[in-house]
Write an enzyme that holds these catalytic residues in place. Structure first.
Site, PDB file in Angstrom:
ATOM      1  N   ASP A  91     -17.009 -16.118 -12.395  1.00 24.92           N
ATOM      2  CA  ASP A  91     -16.102 -17.154 -11.946  1.00 24.92           C
ATOM      3  C   ASP A  91     -15.354 -18.079 -12.909  1.00 24.92           C
ATOM      4  O   ASP A  91     -14.337 -18.290 -12.979  1.00 24.92           O
ATOM      5  CB  ASP A  91     -16.819 -17.903 -10.989  1.00 24.92           C
ATOM      6  CG  ASP A  91     -15.846 -18.926 -10.217  1.00 24.92           C
ATOM      7  OD1 ASP A  91     -14.546 -18.852 -10.383  1.00 24.92           O
ATOM      8  OD2 ASP A  91     -16.720 -19.776  -9.307  1.00 24.92           O
ATOM      9  N   ASP A 144     -11.930 -17.976 -16.457  1.00 26.79           N
ATOM     10  CA  ASP A 144     -10.386 -18.806 -16.376  1.00 26.79           C
ATOM     11  C   ASP A 144     -10.535 -20.127 -16.787  1.00 26.79           C
ATOM     12  O   ASP A 144      -9.537 -21.005 -16.700  1.00 26.79           O
ATOM     13  CB  ASP A 144      -9.648 -18.541 -15.266  1.00 26.79           C
ATOM     14  CG  ASP A 144     -10.309 -19.257 -13.896  1.00 26.79           C
ATOM     15  OD1 ASP A 144     -11.292 -19.461 -14.009  1.00 26.79           O
ATOM     16  OD2 ASP A 144      -9.628 -19.111 -12.756  1.00 26.79           O
ATOM     17  N   SER A 157       0.855  -1.279  -0.097  1.00 22.84           N
ATOM     18  CA  SER A 157       0.012  -0.118  -0.110  1.00 22.84           C
ATOM     19  C   SER A 157       0.854   1.247  -0.009  1.00 22.84           C
ATOM     20  O   SER A 157       1.710   1.499  -0.923  1.00 22.84           O
ATOM     21  CB  SER A 157      -1.013  -0.101   1.155  1.00 22.84           C
ATOM     22  OG  SER A 157      -1.989   1.071   1.039  1.00 22.84           O
ATOM     23  N   ASP A 184      -8.545  -5.707  -5.258  1.00 22.81           N
ATOM     24  CA  ASP A 184      -8.502  -4.785  -4.142  1.00 22.81           C
ATOM     25  C   ASP A 184      -9.566  -3.504  -4.185  1.00 22.81           C
ATOM     26  O   ASP A 184      -9.634  -2.994  -5.313  1.00 22.81           O
ATOM     27  CB  ASP A 184      -7.254  -4.202  -4.583  1.00 22.81           C
ATOM     28  CG  ASP A 184      -6.456  -3.098  -3.801  1.00 22.81           C
ATOM     29  OD1 ASP A 184      -6.918  -2.406  -2.958  1.00 22.81           O
ATOM     30  OD2 ASP A 184      -5.046  -3.256  -3.395  1.00 22.81           O
ATOM     31  N   ASP A 203     -14.178 -21.812  -9.598  1.00 22.58           N
ATOM     32  CA  ASP A 203     -13.162 -22.064  -8.381  1.00 22.58           C
ATOM     33  C   ASP A 203     -13.458 -20.886  -7.149  1.00 22.58           C
ATOM     34  O   ASP A 203     -12.818 -20.785  -6.400  1.00 22.58           O
ATOM     35  CB  ASP A 203     -11.713 -22.086  -8.697  1.00 22.58           C
ATOM     36  CG  ASP A 203     -11.159 -20.911  -9.458  1.00 22.58           C
ATOM     37  OD1 ASP A 203     -11.710 -19.954  -9.640  1.00 22.58           O
ATOM     38  OD2 ASP A 203      -9.984 -21.179  -9.739  1.00 22.58           O
ATOM     39  N   HIS A 215      -7.307  -5.833  -0.974  1.00 22.39           N
ATOM     40  CA  HIS A 215      -6.040  -4.868  -0.663  1.00 22.39           C
ATOM     41  C   HIS A 215      -4.950  -5.399   0.518  1.00 22.39           C
ATOM     42  O   HIS A 215      -5.246  -5.805   1.402  1.00 22.39           O
ATOM     43  CB  HIS A 215      -6.370  -3.581  -0.219  1.00 22.39           C
ATOM     44  CG  HIS A 215      -5.515  -2.709   0.192  1.00 22.39           C
ATOM     45  ND1 HIS A 215      -4.653  -2.301  -0.954  1.00 22.39           N
ATOM     46  CD2 HIS A 215      -4.946  -1.966   1.228  1.00 22.39           C
ATOM     47  CE1 HIS A 215      -3.792  -1.371  -0.590  1.00 22.39           C
ATOM     48  NE2 HIS A 215      -3.999  -1.100   0.641  1.00 22.39           N
TER      49      HIS A 215
END
Length: 538
Positions: free
Chosen positions: A269, A272, A202, A425, A276, A464
């Site tokens: 989801d 890809d 950060s 994030d 998962d 984050h």
């Protein structure tokens, strides 16, 4: 930072100069027999106001509570010498402390400097203690500023920005900490550190990038995660959710926001190739929040029906900041990230909903940009938001933007920069880090050339600074030291991730620009079932 924070060339002794880096690699841990205040050479432009040394016996390090974080207790820390050096810049009225913790019997020959979070420039003891447990001499600086959410130092008594303290916070004090820490180490052990590392997330991630850009010889390796680069842009951009709710006169509850996030994760989801519980590429997710209009959700014991206005708020937050004529200013909150982190709200005494902005961007805009600490940033319109965004960039990008793409000096010094950034994030969208990486590629000849010294790993579903806790784990520092000391560049970054539905899976994070794809067979909880491929291959 968690919700409240998760968010939240050295002068040394002749012996140090003659000591050959790398010579410690095959030796037993080094020892020191005393803990005394060393002589410290002031870095250029500073004066040393004081040096103290306190011996700490082996045992538990008790770290006091610093709002908004509670106290911490780190057990089994070996004996160490705590040296504090106070610096000032003559005529500027600042007083910046550098702390260096020196293992007395177990030093591994390395320096690890710890970065800060939010408006805290450094660490209060927890990460210093963990570094000492791992054998490092550890260092940090407070830059002479405040704590995590403390921005009182931003303005001088006359109401103008304290440029000296902002320069300290932006980059100057971090460099001086490196200089002082190396000097203290050389005096204490009578030899220099074989390798020097920076470790931050950060604000700490931004500090690491600032070191690579401005002081390329300070560190052999920089671990800079979820970096707050493009600070002047994204700090204003993170107030966009507050602006949207104010303009739409609509304040969805946290559970309604969670329903939109869960629906987006469910819809995207499988992009890809595997269902998962992780969304690898939020930018590929085309989920339309209007699909939830009319849906009823359970919210603190009552049923709430999602409205068209709720869906429009979420659409605009995901889309990101735009000007009144529709020009994009910055990335929005990624699909899969917690929306209420930046779209918080409460009620006034009459029961009317009012915004409750995340304090870090609120302080940046009110204190540094507007120079009006009492400014109510929950009442911004698109036009006023755009003015503040452009003002922030114009006035502060050169000071704290930390987005200089010319890393050639860092490359030529032999430095290695490793970063990871979560795709979910909620405070600093990974788009900014990807944007910076692309800038470096254009500046220095392409991805392959940049990979020689700078690698970025995007983390599916991670919040984050999530691999430091709630989203999983990875041994990123080990990967960096292997790269620096053995020349083993990380092709992947092995990690354990926590999915949206609470399961634990293993993944080999892919070095950007490669992305993770399911091979079509094998357990989706097993990293071996995935491979890294170019983003345009499905």
């Amino acid at each position: 930072m968690k919700r409240s924070l998760t968010a939240l060339a050295v002068g040394m002794s002749l012996a140090a100069v003659l000591y050959a880096p790398g010579a410690l690699a095959d030796t037993a841990p080094l020892t020191a027999t005393s803990c005394a205040a060393p002589a410290v050479t002031a870095p250029d432009g500073t004066q040393v106001e004081g040096v103290t040394a306190v011996a700490h016996p082996a045992g538990t390090v008790d770290v006091p509570a610093v709002f908004p974080l509670g106290a911490d207790h780190v057990p089994d820390v070996p004996a160490f010498c705590d040296v504090t050096v106070t610096l000032t810049h003559p005529g500027q009225g600042d007083h910046a402390k550098v702390r260096v913790w020196l293992p007395q019997q177990t030093w591994n020959g390395r320096l690890q400097t710890i970065g800060g979070q939010a408006y805290a420039a450094g660490d209060y003891g927890s990460k210093l203690a963990l570094a000492v447990k791992s054998g490092y001499a550890a260092a940090t600086t407070d830059a002479g500023v405040g704590t995590y959410l403390d921005s009182h130092w931003g303005l001088k008594a006359d109401g103008t920005v304290d440029a000296a303290l902002l320069e300290n916070f932006a980059s100057r004090s971090e460099h001086e900490a490196a200089v002082v820490a190396k000097d203290v180490i050389a005096g204490h052990y009578q030899r220099a550190a074989a390798y020097s590392y920076f470790n931050g997330c950060s604000t700490g991630g931004r500090q690491g990038y600032a070191e690579a850009q401005k002081y390329p010889e300070d560190y052999n390796g920089i671990l800079a995660n979820a970096p707050a680069v493009h600070w002047a842009e994204f700090e204003v951009a993170t107030l966009w959710p507050q602006m949207v709710m104010n303009e739409q006169h609509t304040y969805p509850t946290a559970c309604e926001f969670d329903a939109f996030t869960a629906a987006a994760v469910q819809a995207c989801d499988g992009l890809d190739g595997a269902r998962d519980g992780l969304v690898s590429r939020p930018d590929e997710c085309g989920f339309n929040p209007r699909r939830l209009i009319g849906t009823t959700v359970e919210c603190e014991g009552r049923k709430v029906t999602i409205t068209e206005a709720d869906a429009e708020v979420v659409r605009r937050i995901w889309d990101g900041p735009r000007t009144t004529d529709g020009r994009r200013l910055w990335a929005g909150v990624p699909k899969g990230a917690q929306l209420s982190a930046l779209a918080g709200h409460t009620t006034d005494p009459s029961g009317k909903p009012v915004g409750a902005p995340f304090p870090v961007p609120a302080a940046w805009v009110s204190t540094w940009v507007a120079e009006q600490p009492s400014l109510d940033v929950t009442t911004l319109t698109t036009a006023r938001f755009t003015e503040l965004f452009q003002q922030s960039v114009a006035e502060y990008d050169d000071v704290i933007g930390t987005d200089d793409a010319d890393l050639s000096a860092f490359r030529d010094a032999g430095g290695k920069l490793l970063s990871w950034h979560g795709s979910a994030d909620e405070f600093i969208p990974a788009d900014g880090t990807v944007r910076y990486r692309k800038q470096v590629e254009r500046e220095l000849g392409g991805a392959q050339q940049v990979d020689d010294f700078y690698r970025l790993f995007l983390v599916p579903g991670a919040a984050h600074c999530g691999l430091n806790g709630p989203s999983g784990r990875t041994d990123d520092l080990a990967a960096l030291t292997a790269w620096v000391e053995q020349g083993k560049a990380p092709q992947t970054l092995p990690a354990t991730l926590n999915t949206a539905d609470g399961r634990t899976v293993s993944r080999n994070l892919c070095a950007y620009p490669l992305v993770s794809r399911y091979s079509g067979h094998g357990d989706v909880a097993d990293a071996a079932a995935f491979r890294c491929v170019p983003a345009d291959r499905h």
